[in-house]
Enzyme design. Structure first.
Site, PDB file in Angstrom:
ATOM      1  N   LYS A 276      41.052  21.760 101.902  1.00  0.00           N
ATOM      2  CA  LYS A 276      40.492  22.464 100.753  1.00  0.00           C
ATOM      3  C   LYS A 276      40.365  23.956 101.055  1.00  0.00           C
ATOM      4  O   LYS A 276      40.239  24.336 102.223  1.00  0.00           O
ATOM      5  CB  LYS A 276      39.081  21.925 100.453  1.00  0.00           C
ATOM      6  CG  LYS A 276      39.035  20.529  99.865  1.00  0.00           C
ATOM      7  CD  LYS A 276      37.595  20.116  99.584  1.00  0.00           C
ATOM      8  CE  LYS A 276      37.534  18.702  99.007  1.00  0.00           C
ATOM      9  NZ  LYS A 276      38.113  18.590  97.659  1.00  0.00           N
ATOM     10  N   ARG A 350      39.279   7.414  96.781  1.00  0.00           N
ATOM     11  CA  ARG A 350      39.887   6.190  96.246  1.00  0.00           C
ATOM     12  C   ARG A 350      40.434   5.312  97.358  1.00  0.00           C
ATOM     13  O   ARG A 350      40.454   4.094  97.241  1.00  0.00           O
ATOM     14  CB  ARG A 350      40.959   6.569  95.204  1.00  0.00           C
ATOM     15  CG  ARG A 350      42.112   7.350  95.753  1.00  0.00           C
ATOM     16  CD  ARG A 350      42.899   8.101  94.678  1.00  0.00           C
ATOM     17  NE  ARG A 350      42.217   9.325  94.242  1.00  0.00           N
ATOM     18  CZ  ARG A 350      42.681  10.151  93.310  1.00  0.00           C
ATOM     19  NH1 ARG A 350      43.822   9.876  92.682  1.00  0.00           N
ATOM     20  NH2 ARG A 350      42.006  11.235  92.994  1.00  0.00           N
TER      21      ARG A 350
HETATM   22  N1  BES Z   1      35.349  14.877  96.736  1.00  0.00           N
HETATM   23  C1  BES Z   1      36.377  15.378  95.921  1.00  0.00           C
HETATM   24  C2  BES Z   1      35.992  15.495  94.444  1.00  0.00           C
HETATM   25  C3  BES Z   1      34.864  16.416  94.092  1.00  0.00           C
HETATM   26  C4  BES Z   1      35.109  17.656  93.554  1.00  0.00           C
HETATM   27  C5  BES Z   1      33.547  16.018  94.229  1.00  0.00           C
HETATM   28  C6  BES Z   1      34.067  18.487  93.188  1.00  0.00           C
HETATM   29  C7  BES Z   1      32.501  16.846  93.869  1.00  0.00           C
HETATM   30  C8  BES Z   1      32.761  18.086  93.348  1.00  0.00           C
HETATM   31  C9  BES Z   1      37.599  14.463  96.021  1.00  0.00           C
HETATM   32  O1  BES Z   1      37.759  13.819  97.228  1.00  0.00           O
HETATM   33  C10 BES Z   1      38.796  15.324  95.836  1.00  0.00           C
HETATM   34  O2  BES Z   1      39.046  16.148  96.670  1.00  0.00           O
HETATM   35  N2  BES Z   1      39.523  15.112  94.755  1.00  0.00           N
HETATM   36  C11 BES Z   1      40.685  15.863  94.453  1.00  0.00           C
HETATM   37  C12 BES Z   1      41.762  14.904  94.019  1.00  0.00           C
HETATM   38  C13 BES Z   1      43.122  15.525  93.942  1.00  0.00           C
HETATM   39  C14 BES Z   1      43.603  15.890  95.319  1.00  0.00           C
HETATM   40  C15 BES Z   1      44.066  14.527  93.297  1.00  0.00           C
HETATM   41  C16 BES Z   1      40.334  16.850  93.346  1.00  0.00           C
HETATM   42  O3  BES Z   1      39.540  16.491  92.472  1.00  0.00           O
HETATM   43  O4  BES Z   1      40.836  17.955  93.373  1.00  0.00           O
HETATM   44 MN    MN Z   2      38.827  14.971  98.641  1.00  0.00          MN
END
Ligand code: BES
Ligand code: MN
Ligand code: ZN
Length: 501
Positions: A276, A350
């Site tokens: 990230k 997931r």
């Molecule tokens: N933990 C994150 C989602 C999240 C985002 C939680 C903001 C709380 C606040 C999750 O694991 C994630 O990184 N999701 C990605 C999915 C994508 C890579 C398909 C996302 O939402 O960008």
């Molecule tokens: Mn994630």
């Protein structure tokens, strides 16, 4: 802060909180205070905007004739519309006002409401519950906090004519609030402190309440074939854990089939190799809020000795980049036997839930499964921080969840599932991939992924990414920071639809 109940008497210190009904109607204690002060209360409310509308407040410095500090008038709206949520709100909002004012002690007076439908005991319990929920703070790491920054309130006394009744009504509510506090503490803690094994240790403490606790480590999960979950933890120095909490409260002769709650417990989500951006990454300490909710919920259910069998399961994993971490393009085999192409290591929640859901339904044959997860940023774009996303394969369960959410003001908005979305996660080289088509319908394709690990059981997925952490401002029952979202909602679901009466 201490909360207690007492019979009605005018206190000689602190603030006295008096409810006022709409169109400036004082109750018995309000009228008594008005009489003792030569009409100071009625003069204060005769002019100006304060009419006793729900949520309105008016503080007056205690006039001559009283030794206490101030009188806080709180609007409750129309007598016929006074309900439990309004009293909870009153209790919670009073806490905020008095802490800002620097008050040390306060007395909330609950008089009977003419034309109202609630007993004074129920109203007093609701006000106390709201005050408890609203007074949460997480300041254990603030070692140099100045007195002026600390909450000043040390004690709240809720007064009404039926003290025993109020105590009895409050007791189960206090147990629920303790569950919410447990969740808020877990979610507030940073990732270096609450790593998977540390949360597992917290779960073990619940066995003192009569919860059967079982923790599976990596060796056992490997035997079970949980390579979807295990893949996420490969880059972490911490061992992944599966925490299982069983509460067996169903009485003899009542349905013994359990209900299952499943939580995403990514104790820190760096994104892994699909790392990230740095800005805001610290927020990913709350990526275990789904698990935190399930743990707090189990504490609440055991605390108030809920009359049903419930199982909570949490997948605890840390998602880190490392030489041993899983790579984009890797293929893993889940416990279900289905293979997954990991396109993006940041779509890890997931992968964790896939194996926990499969394990839950295979092991417990539950009446239903509800999972909670901070699963997608896309749900925050869709619904913001006011409602969680609900994905469900069963209309009855969905409607019950929505109703429970309305009742406790933890709202859910139903989102779609469907074959077309499902096709978006087909992979060229495995049974499925862990992301859909770019950013389109990101929360839905995530839910479709989970559904591939659910067989014939009613199942609901709550995407709580926008609800777990309140960063912009607080509300009466939910201070800034970890909200504890979901504990009150699922406790209510269980209470209203699944318990022995
Ligand atoms: N933990 C994150 C989602 C999240 C985002 C939680 C903001 C709380 C606040 C999750 O694991 C994630 O990184 N999701 C990605 C999915 C994508 C890579 C398909 C996302 O939402 O960008
Ligand atoms: Mn994630
Ligand atoms: Zn995540």
């Amino acid at each position: 802060m201490k909360i207690d109940f007492a019979g009605i008497a005018v206190p000689n210190q602190g603030t006295i909180v008096v409810a006022v009904l709409e169109e400036r109607v004082l109750g018995p204690t309000g009228r008594l205070l008005d009489g003792r002060t030569g009409g100071a209360l009625s003069r204060a409310i005769a002019t100006g905007r304060f009419k006793g509308k729900k949520g309105q407040q008016l503080a007056i410095v205690a006039p001559n004739g009283l030794t206490l500090d101030r009188i806080l008038l709180c609007g409750l709206g129309k007598a016929s519309e006074v309900d439990v949520p309004k009293l909870e709100q009153l209790g919670g909002s009073v806490i905020g006002t008095l802490n800002k004012a620097g008050e040390r002690s306060a007395t909330i007076v609950i008089d009977p409401i003419e034309g109202g439908s609630l007993s004074v005991a129920r109203m007093a319990a609701a006000a106390a519950y709201g005050a408890y929920l609203g007074s949460y703070r997480f300041d254990k790491y603030r070692t140099k906090q100045k007195d002026d920054d600390k909450p000043s309130l040390v004690e709240i006394v809720v007064m009404c004519a039926d003290v025993d009744g109020a105590r009895a009504a409050y007791s189960p509510l206090e147990r629920i609030a303790e569950g919410v506090y447990f969740t808020r503490d877990l979610v507030s803690e940073p990732g270096n402190v609450k790593h998977p094994e540390a949360i597992a240790a917290d779960i073990r403490t619940l066995s003192a309440m009569g919860i059967d606790v079982e923790i599976l480590g990596e060796a056992r999960m490997r035997e079970l074939g949980m390579h979807s979950l295990l893949g996420v933890g490969l880059g972490s120095a911490r061992e992944s854990q599966l925490g299982i909490m069983r509460w067996n409260g169903a009485p003899d002769g009542f349905d013994q089939q359990p209900v299952c709650f499943v939580g995403k417990g990514v104790t820190f989500d760096t994104g892994g190799i699909s790392i990230k951006p740095a800005a805001g990454m610290e927020e990913m300490k709350y990526d275990m809020a789904g698990a935190g909710c399930v743990i707090g919920l189990m504490k609440a259910l055991a605390g108030r000795k809920a009359k049903l069998n419930a199982v909570g399961l949490v997948g605890l994993v840390e998602n880190m980049p490392d030489g041993k971490a899983q790579r984009p393009g890797d293929v893993v085999t889940s416990m279900s036997g289905q293979t997954i192409e990991v396109i993006n290591t940041d779509a890890e929640g997931r992968l964790v839930l896939a194996d926990v859901l499969w394990y839950a339904q295979a092991t417990y044959k539950p009446k239903f499964m509800v999972d909670l997860a901070t699963l997608t940023g896309a749900i925050v774009i869709s619904l913001g921080t006011y409602q969680a996303g609900l994905f469900c394969n069963n209309d009855e369960l969905a409607n019950r969840l929505i109703a429970a959410g309305k009742a406790v003001d933890e709202q859910l908005w139903r989102m779609p599932l469907g074959d077309k979305y499902d096709k978006d996660i087909n992979s060229e080289i495995a049974d499925m991939k862990n992301v859909g088509k770019g950013r389109e319908a990101g929360s839905v394709t995530a839910a479709q992924f989970l559904q591939r690990f659910v067989n014939d059981v009613p199942w609901a997925h709550l995407d709580i990414a926008g609800m777990a952490w309140m960063k912009n401002g607080d509300s009466a029952l939910v201070p800034k920071g970890a909200s504890g979202y979901g504990v009150r909602l699922l406790e209510r679901l269980v209470h209203d639809y699944y318990e022995a009466k």
